[in-house]
Design a protein around this motif. Sequence first.
Motif, mmCIF file in Angstrom:
data_model
loop_
_atom_site.group_PDB
_atom_site.id
_atom_site.type_symbol
_atom_site.label_atom_id
_atom_site.label_comp_id
_atom_site.label_asym_id
_atom_site.label_seq_id
_atom_site.Cartn_x
_atom_site.Cartn_y
_atom_site.Cartn_z
ATOM 1 N N ILE A 1 10.185 -4.229 -6.849
ATOM 2 C CA ILE A 1 10.914 -2.985 -7.341
ATOM 3 C C ILE A 1 10.005 -1.933 -7.656
ATOM 4 C CG2 ILE A 1 11.627 -2.426 -9.638
ATOM 5 C CD1 ILE A 1 12.766 -5.137 -9.876
ATOM 6 N N PHE A 2 8.648 -2.410 -7.900
ATOM 7 C CA PHE A 2 7.502 -1.212 -8.084
ATOM 8 C C PHE A 2 7.281 -0.745 -6.651
ATOM 9 C CE2 PHE A 2 3.079 -0.758 -7.285
ATOM 10 C CZ PHE A 2 2.729 0.183 -8.057
ATOM 11 N N LEU A 3 7.224 -1.542 -5.478
ATOM 12 C CA LEU A 3 6.922 -0.913 -4.119
ATOM 13 C C LEU A 3 8.097 -0.165 -3.680
ATOM 14 C CD1 LEU A 3 5.273 -4.216 -2.918
ATOM 15 C CD2 LEU A 3 4.096 -2.110 -2.991
ATOM 16 N N LYS A 4 9.281 -0.588 -3.885
ATOM 17 C CA LYS A 4 10.378 0.091 -3.296
ATOM 18 C C LYS A 4 10.589 1.429 -4.060
ATOM 19 C CE LYS A 4 13.455 -1.360 -0.876
ATOM 20 N NZ LYS A 4 13.891 -1.212 0.484
ATOM 21 N N ILE B 1 5.937 3.131 -4.710
ATOM 22 C CA ILE B 1 4.718 3.428 -3.722
ATOM 23 C C ILE B 1 5.476 3.665 -2.499
ATOM 24 C CG2 ILE B 1 2.906 2.173 -2.442
ATOM 25 C CD1 ILE B 1 2.443 2.696 -5.354
ATOM 26 N N PHE B 2 6.674 3.260 -1.954
ATOM 27 C CA PHE B 2 7.262 3.726 -0.697
ATOM 28 C C PHE B 2 7.766 5.175 -0.541
ATOM 29 C CE2 PHE B 2 8.353 -0.737 0.991
ATOM 30 C CZ PHE B 2 7.199 -1.050 0.941
ATOM 31 N N PRO B 3 8.361 5.656 -1.745
ATOM 32 C CA PRO B 3 8.414 7.066 -1.747
ATOM 33 C C PRO B 3 7.050 7.967 -2.061
ATOM 34 C CG PRO B 3 10.143 5.862 -3.565
ATOM 35 C CD PRO B 3 9.048 4.925 -2.869
ATOM 36 N N ALA C 1 3.705 -9.565 4.270
ATOM 37 C CA ALA C 1 4.673 -9.984 2.886
ATOM 38 C C ALA C 1 3.518 -9.366 1.906
ATOM 39 C CB ALA C 1 4.572 -11.305 2.672
ATOM 40 N N ILE C 2 4.106 -8.627 1.116
ATOM 41 C CA ILE C 2 3.404 -8.076 -0.208
ATOM 42 C C ILE C 2 3.846 -8.806 -1.675
ATOM 43 C CG2 ILE C 2 2.842 -5.975 -1.455
ATOM 44 C CD1 ILE C 2 3.000 -4.526 1.171
ATOM 45 N N GLY C 3 3.070 -9.028 -2.350
ATOM 46 C CA GLY C 3 3.344 -9.624 -3.589
ATOM 47 C C GLY C 3 2.137 -9.910 -4.417
ATOM 48 N N PRO C 4 2.209 -10.592 -5.704
ATOM 49 C CA PRO C 4 1.107 -11.072 -6.541
ATOM 50 C C PRO C 4 0.334 -11.891 -5.555
ATOM 51 C CG PRO C 4 3.113 -11.049 -7.636
ATOM 52 C CD PRO C 4 3.621 -10.901 -6.298
#
Length: 262
Positions: A150-153, A156-158, A189-192
């Motif tokens: 959710i944070f990335l979408k 960060i992407f914007p 893949a991106i995540g914790p």
Amino acid sequence: MLKRALAVLAATLALSFATSEGNAMEKLTVMMSGGFSLAYRQVLPEFERDTGITVATLSGASQGTGPKTIKSQLESGTEVDVVILSKEGLGELIAMGRIATGSAVELASVPLGAAVRQGSPKPDVSSVDALKRALLSARLVALPASTSGIFLKDEIFPKLAIADKVTSKLFARGIESTTALAAGEADLAIGPVSELVNQPGIELVGALPDDVQLVQVFKAAIVGTTHRSEQAKRLIEFLASDQTTTAIKSSGMQPLGNRRTQ
């Protein structure tokens, strides 16, 4: 003789019932997201052995939509004593009145990282510009449909002006995104970080740069409907103790100690 036999049988049944009731009280059900699971599964056998408490562990996403989130499963009536999830997800449960007041404890923190399929070239993600290039060059970027995704979408992407240029997919759970990566469905893949280490078929590239980083805090708390508050408290105290420090660090996280935050 018959009366005596019946009396013995009744006493035996009563003792058996009392014993089963006592054993039932020495069981716990935990529902947790993936971020803390690697460390948790390393130390849980020690807790069960030392306390005699049997723990059943269920899985759910910290945030998001759909039936696989912890929130949705609690709403559908799944009986749980303890939840372990991101602070953002726990905040939602607290707002809904599902968490026992004062029971939330910080366990560990972990940064976001990137991973590739085992044996694949590792892109540079050490700077914002390098990460942007890696994202744009990937056929598919796999993300968990929870706090980090959710944070990335949404942020960060914007922020990087690539929201409409990067090809990404949200998977219901972190383990599903890393499985897709290992299978070759995704290039990145991106995540914790704790969900990207010791996973079959993938390799950790490194943590994301500070300017686009989200250091997630994972917490444990007691569900308000539990009838096993004391056992739940013992488990949370154990998870926040020095006995779990080595396992937490080996999973890419930093222990936070027994800090109550609710």
